[in-house]
Design a protein around this motif. Structure first.
Motif, short mmCIF file in Angstrom:
data_model
loop_
_atom_site.label_atom_id
_atom_site.label_comp_id
_atom_site.label_asym_id
_atom_site.label_seq_id
_atom_site.Cartn_x
_atom_site.Cartn_y
_atom_site.Cartn_z
N GLU A 12 21.15 -6.19 -32.20
CA GLU A 12 20.50 -7.43 -31.78
C GLU A 12 21.32 -8.14 -30.71
OE1 GLU A 12 20.09 -9.55 -35.41
OE2 GLU A 12 18.26 -8.50 -36.02
N ALA A 13 22.64 -8.16 -30.89
CA ALA A 13 23.50 -8.85 -29.92
C ALA A 13 23.48 -8.17 -28.57
CB ALA A 13 24.93 -8.93 -30.46
N ALA A 14 23.37 -6.83 -28.57
CA ALA A 14 23.38 -6.08 -27.32
C ALA A 14 21.97 -5.89 -26.75
CB ALA A 14 24.03 -4.72 -27.54
N GLY A 15 20.95 -6.16 -27.55
CA GLY A 15 19.57 -6.00 -27.08
C GLY A 15 19.19 -4.55 -26.89
N VAL A 16 19.63 -3.69 -27.80
CA VAL A 16 19.31 -2.27 -27.71
C VAL A 16 18.70 -1.79 -29.02
CG1 VAL A 16 21.11 -1.78 -26.01
CG2 VAL A 16 21.64 -1.62 -28.45
N GLU A 17 18.11 -0.60 -29.01
CA GLU A 17 17.51 -0.05 -30.21
C GLU A 17 18.52 0.74 -31.03
OE1 GLU A 17 14.15 2.25 -29.14
OE2 GLU A 17 12.97 0.55 -28.42
N SER A 18 19.60 1.17 -30.40
CA SER A 18 20.63 1.95 -31.08
C SER A 18 21.99 1.53 -30.55
CB SER A 18 20.42 3.44 -30.84
OG SER A 18 21.56 4.18 -31.23
N THR A 19 22.99 1.48 -31.42
CA THR A 19 24.34 1.12 -30.97
C THR A 19 24.90 2.16 -30.00
OG1 THR A 19 25.30 2.20 -32.93
CG2 THR A 19 24.88 -0.17 -33.07
N THR A 20 24.35 3.38 -30.03
CA THR A 20 24.82 4.40 -29.09
C THR A 20 24.34 4.14 -27.67
OG1 THR A 20 22.90 5.79 -29.64
CG2 THR A 20 24.92 6.16 -30.89
N GLN A 21 23.50 3.11 -27.49
CA GLN A 21 23.02 2.76 -26.15
C GLN A 21 23.78 1.57 -25.57
OE1 GLN A 21 18.96 1.98 -27.23
NE2 GLN A 21 18.30 4.10 -26.93
N ILE A 22 24.75 1.04 -26.31
CA ILE A 22 25.52 -0.10 -25.82
C ILE A 22 26.47 0.35 -24.71
CG2 ILE A 22 27.19 -1.90 -26.44
CD1 ILE A 22 26.08 -1.83 -29.26
N SER A 23 26.48 -0.36 -23.61
CA SER A 23 27.33 0.00 -22.48
C SER A 23 28.75 -0.52 -22.68
CB SER A 23 26.77 -0.58 -21.19
OG SER A 23 26.85 -2.01 -21.21
N LYS A 24 29.67 0.00 -21.90
CA LYS A 24 31.06 -0.46 -21.96
C LYS A 24 31.17 -1.94 -21.65
CE LYS A 24 33.37 3.87 -20.64
NZ LYS A 24 34.18 4.54 -19.59
N SER A 25 30.45 -2.39 -20.62
CA SER A 25 30.54 -3.79 -20.22
C SER A 25 30.00 -4.71 -21.30
CB SER A 25 29.79 -4.02 -18.90
OG SER A 25 28.42 -3.66 -19.03
N THR A 26 28.90 -4.31 -21.93
CA THR A 26 28.33 -5.12 -23.00
C THR A 26 29.27 -5.15 -24.20
OG1 THR A 26 26.06 -4.63 -22.34
CG2 THR A 26 26.40 -5.36 -24.60
N ALA A 27 29.86 -4.00 -24.52
CA ALA A 27 30.81 -3.95 -25.63
C ALA A 27 32.00 -4.86 -25.37
CB ALA A 27 31.28 -2.51 -25.84
N SER A 28 32.51 -4.84 -24.14
CA SER A 28 33.64 -5.70 -23.78
C SER A 28 33.26 -7.18 -23.93
CB SER A 28 34.08 -5.43 -22.34
OG SER A 28 34.59 -4.12 -22.20
N ARG A 29 32.04 -7.51 -23.51
CA ARG A 29 31.59 -8.90 -23.61
C ARG A 29 31.49 -9.34 -25.08
NH1 ARG A 29 26.63 -10.57 -24.51
NH2 ARG A 29 25.69 -8.57 -23.89
N LEU A 30 30.98 -8.46 -25.93
CA LEU A 30 30.84 -8.79 -27.34
C LEU A 30 32.20 -8.91 -28.01
CD1 LEU A 30 27.80 -6.56 -28.34
CD2 LEU A 30 27.84 -9.03 -28.02
N ILE A 31 33.13 -8.02 -27.65
CA ILE A 31 34.48 -8.08 -28.22
C ILE A 31 35.14 -9.41 -27.87
CG2 ILE A 31 36.82 -7.14 -28.04
CD1 ILE A 31 35.50 -4.36 -27.76
#
Length: 231
Positions: free
Chosen positions: A195-214
Protein backbone atom coordinates in the motif's frame (compact mmCIF):
# COMPACT_ATOMS: atom_id res chain seq x y z
CA UNK A 1 30.28 -28.15 30.56
CA UNK A 2 31.17 -24.54 29.86
CA UNK A 3 30.57 -23.38 26.30
CA UNK A 4 32.30 -20.40 24.69
CA UNK A 5 29.90 -17.46 24.47
CA UNK A 6 31.54 -16.09 21.32
CA UNK A 7 33.99 -17.34 18.70
CA UNK A 8 35.86 -15.82 15.77
CA UNK A 9 34.90 -16.97 12.28
CA UNK A 10 36.57 -16.17 8.95
CA UNK A 11 35.06 -13.62 6.56
CA UNK A 12 35.33 -14.60 2.90
CA UNK A 13 34.97 -12.51 -0.22
CA UNK A 14 32.87 -13.47 -3.24
CA UNK A 15 35.66 -15.72 -4.49
CA UNK A 16 35.94 -17.65 -1.24
CA UNK A 17 39.17 -16.00 -0.09
CA UNK A 18 39.51 -15.22 3.62
CA UNK A 19 39.73 -11.45 4.02
CA UNK A 20 39.25 -11.11 7.77
CA UNK A 21 37.35 -12.42 10.73
CA UNK A 22 34.40 -11.47 12.88
CA UNK A 23 33.15 -12.33 16.33
CA UNK A 24 29.85 -14.19 16.61
CA UNK A 25 27.90 -15.67 19.49
CA UNK A 26 27.38 -19.43 19.72
CA UNK A 27 23.94 -20.89 20.40
CA UNK A 28 25.38 -23.31 22.94
CA UNK A 29 27.14 -20.44 24.71
CA UNK A 30 24.00 -18.30 24.79
CA UNK A 31 21.94 -21.18 26.17
CA UNK A 32 24.57 -21.94 28.79
CA UNK A 33 24.70 -18.30 29.89
CA UNK A 34 20.89 -18.17 30.07
CA UNK A 35 20.87 -21.20 32.37
CA UNK A 36 23.46 -19.52 34.55
CA UNK A 37 21.21 -16.46 34.77
CA UNK A 38 18.11 -18.38 35.79
CA UNK A 39 16.49 -19.60 32.59
CA UNK A 40 12.84 -20.43 33.28
CA UNK A 41 11.38 -21.24 29.87
CA UNK A 42 11.82 -21.10 26.11
CA UNK A 43 8.73 -21.19 23.94
CA UNK A 44 8.51 -21.04 20.16
CA UNK A 45 5.68 -20.65 17.68
CA UNK A 46 5.67 -20.95 13.90
CA UNK A 47 3.94 -17.85 12.51
CA UNK A 48 4.63 -18.56 8.85
CA UNK A 49 5.20 -21.89 7.13
CA UNK A 50 7.32 -22.11 3.95
CA UNK A 51 5.23 -21.80 0.78
CA UNK A 52 5.92 -20.80 -2.82
CA UNK A 53 3.78 -17.69 -2.31
CA UNK A 54 6.12 -16.38 0.42
CA UNK A 55 9.41 -17.38 -1.13
CA UNK A 56 9.56 -20.63 0.91
CA UNK A 57 10.13 -18.53 4.02
CA UNK A 58 9.61 -19.95 7.49
CA UNK A 59 9.11 -17.51 10.36
CA UNK A 60 9.21 -18.43 14.04
CA UNK A 61 8.74 -16.37 17.19
CA UNK A 62 10.61 -17.35 20.36
CA UNK A 63 10.03 -16.23 23.94
CA UNK A 64 12.72 -16.62 26.58
CA UNK A 65 12.12 -16.03 30.27
CA UNK A 66 14.93 -15.70 32.79
CA UNK A 67 15.23 -14.27 36.28
CA UNK A 68 15.75 -10.89 34.59
CA UNK A 69 12.48 -10.89 32.66
CA UNK A 70 10.90 -12.03 29.39
CA UNK A 71 12.52 -11.53 26.00
CA UNK A 72 11.35 -12.33 22.49
CA UNK A 73 12.93 -12.77 19.08
CA UNK A 74 11.88 -13.56 15.53
CA UNK A 75 13.77 -15.83 13.19
CA UNK A 76 13.30 -16.42 9.49
CA UNK A 77 14.79 -18.90 7.06
CA UNK A 78 14.40 -19.42 3.34
CA UNK A 79 16.54 -21.03 0.62
CA UNK A 80 18.22 -17.68 0.00
CA UNK A 81 19.49 -17.03 3.54
CA UNK A 82 20.57 -20.44 4.79
CA UNK A 83 23.39 -22.80 3.99
CA UNK A 84 22.49 -25.03 1.07
CA UNK A 85 23.07 -28.12 3.20
CA UNK A 86 20.17 -27.23 5.48
CA UNK A 87 17.80 -25.75 2.91
CA UNK A 88 15.40 -28.62 3.65
CA UNK A 89 15.26 -27.71 7.37
CA UNK A 90 13.86 -24.20 7.13
CA UNK A 91 11.45 -24.35 10.07
CA UNK A 92 14.12 -25.74 12.38
CA UNK A 93 16.61 -23.09 11.30
CA UNK A 94 14.03 -20.32 11.74
CA UNK A 95 13.32 -21.64 15.24
CA UNK A 96 17.01 -21.75 16.12
CA UNK A 97 17.49 -18.19 14.87
CA UNK A 98 14.47 -16.97 16.83
CA UNK A 99 15.73 -18.59 20.03
CA UNK A 100 19.24 -17.24 19.45
CA UNK A 101 17.94 -13.69 19.08
CA UNK A 102 15.75 -13.94 22.17
CA UNK A 103 18.65 -15.43 24.12
CA UNK A 104 20.99 -12.66 22.97
CA UNK A 105 18.65 -10.06 24.43
CA UNK A 106 18.17 -12.09 27.59
CA UNK A 107 21.90 -12.32 28.34
CA UNK A 108 22.80 -8.93 26.84
CA UNK A 109 24.96 -10.05 23.92
CA UNK A 110 25.09 -7.60 21.03
CA UNK A 111 26.92 -9.62 18.38
CA UNK A 112 25.01 -11.84 15.97
CA UNK A 113 24.80 -15.54 16.62
CA UNK A 114 26.51 -17.79 14.07
CA UNK A 115 23.14 -19.33 13.22
CA UNK A 116 21.80 -15.92 12.14
CA UNK A 117 24.34 -15.48 9.37
CA UNK A 118 23.55 -16.14 5.74
CA UNK A 119 24.92 -18.74 3.38
CA UNK A 120 28.17 -16.85 2.86
CA UNK A 121 28.99 -16.85 6.56
CA UNK A 122 29.33 -13.13 7.14
CA UNK A 123 25.73 -11.99 7.16
CA UNK A 124 25.84 -10.58 3.63
CA UNK A 125 23.56 -11.88 0.95
CA UNK A 126 25.34 -12.28 -2.38
CA UNK A 127 23.25 -12.71 -5.51
CA UNK A 128 22.98 -16.28 -6.79
CA UNK A 129 25.48 -17.26 -9.45
CA UNK A 130 23.82 -17.55 -12.85
CA UNK A 131 24.68 -18.29 -16.43
CA UNK A 132 25.35 -15.41 -18.78
CA UNK A 133 22.11 -13.84 -19.94
CA UNK A 134 20.00 -15.47 -17.23
CA UNK A 135 17.60 -13.09 -15.53
CA UNK A 136 18.46 -12.08 -11.99
CA UNK A 137 15.91 -13.23 -9.45
CA UNK A 138 15.75 -12.01 -5.89
CA UNK A 139 14.01 -14.35 -3.46
CA UNK A 140 11.54 -12.68 -1.12
CA UNK A 141 12.86 -12.23 2.39
CA UNK A 142 11.41 -12.13 5.81
CA UNK A 143 13.49 -11.51 9.53
CA UNK A 144 15.05 -12.53 10.77
CA UNK A 145 15.87 -10.53 13.41
CA UNK A 146 13.57 -10.64 16.02
CA UNK A 147 14.15 -7.02 15.98
CA UNK A 148 14.19 -7.56 12.57
CA UNK A 149 16.63 -8.32 10.23
CA UNK A 150 13.80 -9.87 8.70
CA UNK A 151 11.74 -9.45 6.00
CA UNK A 152 8.65 -11.48 6.32
CA UNK A 153 7.08 -13.26 3.37
CA UNK A 154 5.82 -11.94 0.10
CA UNK A 155 2.61 -12.26 -1.86
CA UNK A 156 4.33 -14.32 -4.54
CA UNK A 157 3.39 -12.12 -7.51
CA UNK A 158 6.88 -11.78 -8.89
CA UNK A 159 7.14 -9.37 -11.78
CA UNK A 160 9.71 -11.66 -13.40
CA UNK A 161 11.52 -8.94 -15.33
CA UNK A 162 14.83 -9.23 -13.46
CA UNK A 163 15.37 -5.45 -13.55
CA UNK A 164 18.30 -4.01 -11.65
CA UNK A 165 16.24 -0.98 -10.55
CA UNK A 166 14.07 -3.08 -8.23
CA UNK A 167 14.37 -3.07 -4.45
CA UNK A 168 17.46 -4.91 -3.23
CA UNK A 169 17.48 -7.69 -0.64
CA UNK A 170 19.16 -5.46 2.01
CA UNK A 171 16.48 -2.82 1.43
CA UNK A 172 13.77 -5.45 1.84
CA UNK A 173 15.36 -6.64 5.06
CA UNK A 174 15.57 -3.11 6.44
CA UNK A 175 11.94 -2.33 5.59
CA UNK A 176 10.63 -5.44 7.30
CA UNK A 177 12.88 -4.77 10.27
CA UNK A 178 11.56 -1.23 10.65
CA UNK A 179 7.96 -2.42 10.31
CA UNK A 180 8.59 -5.12 12.90
CA UNK A 181 9.79 -2.48 15.33
CA UNK A 182 6.39 -0.80 14.83
CA UNK A 183 4.60 -4.05 15.66
CA UNK A 184 3.73 -4.81 12.03
CA UNK A 185 4.84 -8.28 10.92
CA UNK A 186 4.09 -11.13 8.55
CA UNK A 187 1.36 -10.66 5.98
CA UNK A 188 0.32 -7.41 7.66
CA UNK A 189 3.78 -5.96 6.94
CA UNK A 190 3.64 -7.16 3.33
CA UNK A 191 0.24 -5.54 2.80
CA UNK A 192 1.44 -2.30 4.40
CA UNK A 193 4.48 -2.20 2.12
CA UNK A 194 2.38 -2.79 -0.99
CA UNK A 195 0.00 0.00 0.00
CA UNK A 196 2.79 2.42 0.88
CA UNK A 197 4.58 1.78 -2.41
CA UNK A 198 1.39 1.65 -4.50
CA UNK A 199 2.19 -1.72 -6.07
CA UNK A 200 0.47 -5.09 -6.30
CA UNK A 201 3.53 -7.03 -5.15
CA UNK A 202 6.50 -6.10 -2.97
CA UNK A 203 8.71 -7.56 -5.71
CA UNK A 204 7.68 -4.58 -7.86
CA UNK A 205 9.00 -1.96 -5.42
CA UNK A 206 11.83 0.07 -6.95
CA UNK A 207 15.10 0.95 -5.24
CA UNK A 208 14.16 4.63 -5.05
CA UNK A 209 10.78 3.89 -3.50
CA UNK A 210 12.36 1.50 -1.01
CA UNK A 211 14.90 4.17 -0.04
CA UNK A 212 12.11 6.71 0.44
CA UNK A 213 10.13 4.34 2.65
CA UNK A 214 13.20 3.44 4.73
CA UNK A 215 13.92 7.12 5.35
CA UNK A 216 10.30 7.73 6.26
CA UNK A 217 10.06 4.83 8.71
CA UNK A 218 13.43 5.70 10.28
CA UNK A 219 12.34 9.32 10.67
CA UNK A 220 9.09 8.27 12.30
CA UNK A 221 10.92 5.84 14.56
CA UNK A 222 13.41 8.47 15.72
CA UNK A 223 10.85 11.25 16.12
CA UNK A 224 10.55 12.26 19.81
CA UNK A 225 7.21 11.62 21.48
CA UNK A 226 5.55 13.90 24.00
CA UNK A 227 7.59 12.42 26.85
CA UNK A 228 10.80 13.22 25.02
CA UNK A 229 11.67 9.65 24.05
CA UNK A 230 12.08 8.37 20.52
CA UNK A 231 9.23 6.29 19.16
Amino acid sequence: MNQPLTVKIPIKDRDGRVVGEKEVATFAGLLNRAHEEGLKRIETKVVQFPHPDNGETAVVVAVVETAKGTFSGIGDANPGNVNRRIASCLIRMAETRAKARALRDAVNVGVLAAEELGDDGDGAEPPPRRASGQARQQPPRTSANGHRERELGDDGNHSGNGRDDLMTVPQRRMLYRLLSERGCEGEEATVKLREAAGVESTTQISKSTASRLIERYQSERDRPTENGHAR
